[in-house]
Scaffold this motif. Structure first.
Motif, short mmCIF file in Angstrom:
data_model
loop_
_atom_site.label_atom_id
_atom_site.label_comp_id
_atom_site.label_asym_id
_atom_site.label_seq_id
_atom_site.Cartn_x
_atom_site.Cartn_y
_atom_site.Cartn_z
N ARG A 103 -4.70 31.18 7.29
CA ARG A 103 -5.53 30.41 8.23
C ARG A 103 -6.88 30.12 7.61
O ARG A 103 -7.42 29.01 7.77
CB ARG A 103 -5.69 31.18 9.54
N GLY A 106 -6.91 27.16 5.49
CA GLY A 106 -6.73 25.86 6.13
C GLY A 106 -5.39 25.64 6.79
O GLY A 106 -5.10 24.52 7.20
N ALA A 108 -2.82 24.99 9.40
CA ALA A 108 -3.00 24.42 10.74
C ALA A 108 -1.75 24.54 11.60
O ALA A 108 -1.68 23.97 12.68
CB ALA A 108 -3.41 22.95 10.63
#
Length: 221
Positions: A103, A106, A108
């Motif tokens: 996380r 990045g 998502a």
């Protein structure tokens, strides 16, 4: 001030954490022999942080899944220190920490943290975009692991990620069998303290007998 301990894999790692940052950390790739190295590394990291055992207010420890003996060494040491210092100890799993690093990088989508457990099996757990657990940790072969996954995009992380990326066609993040010690420290600092002491998360029996000097006590002191 928090002391974090990770002996769950080939690495032996310790960190002194305060506020939102590491004051000092040490990570050594030792393979085996965590019991012989750990306490000396703790003394060293405290010296680097210009701190003493008396400055500690919490112990964070990696509870697995991972190396049976390594996890036992870390958990036993953390519980012993917490008892001696009259401070709480909290546990963090390797899987939640690997997902947290994904996380932070990045990711998502929901993250499947998956570690090669050998014997054609994998430790795995699934977390949503906020870190909440969607599927509890389990040790299964690749077919049974994939069969319990929901439809939709996933991010894969951990030492087994490449195997599952090929099978599922999802993106994979290169990672090992454990997260960085700073990640464990950050997660341990944020956890609520509970009455129950950290316990190893084995998921299956040991490949070898643990070192007798690091057997958990049968009753609380």
């Amino acid at each position: 001030m928090l002391l974090a301990i990770d002996t769950s894999a080939n690495l032996c790692a310790v960190c002194v954490w305060e506020g939102n940052a590491a004051l000092a950390s040490i990570t050594e790739d030792i393979g085996t022999g965590h019991a012989e190295h750990l306490m000396g590394m703790i003394d060293e990291v405290l010296a680097q942080a210009e701190a003493t055992y008396g400055d500690l207010s919490r112990i964070g420890v990696v509870i697995g899944p991972g190396s049976f003996t390594g996890v036992r060494v870390g958990v036993s040491s953390a519980r012993g220190l917490a008892l001696a210092l009259s401070i709480p100890a909290v546990g963090v799993t390797t899987l939640e920490a690997l997902a947290a690093e994904a996380r932070a990088a990045g990711a998502a989508h929901p993250t499947l943290a998956v570690i090669d457990a050998r014997r054609d099996q994998f430790y795995s757990a699934l977390y949503d975009e906020h870190g909440s657990e969607l599927l509890r940790p389990a040790v299964l072969d690749i077919e049974n692991t994939t069969s319990r996954l929901p439809a939709g995009d996933l991010v894969l992380t951990g030492s087994g990620a490449s195997v599952f990326a090929d099978r599922l066609g999802h993106s994979g993040l290169g990672s090992g069998a454990t997260a960085s010690i700073d990640t464990y420290a950050r997660l341990a600092a944020a956890k609520a303290v509970v009455a129950e002491k950290p316990k190893p998360l084995y998921l299956r029996g040991a490949d070898a007998k643990p070192q007798a000097s690091f057997v958990l006590p049968s009753r609380e002191g």
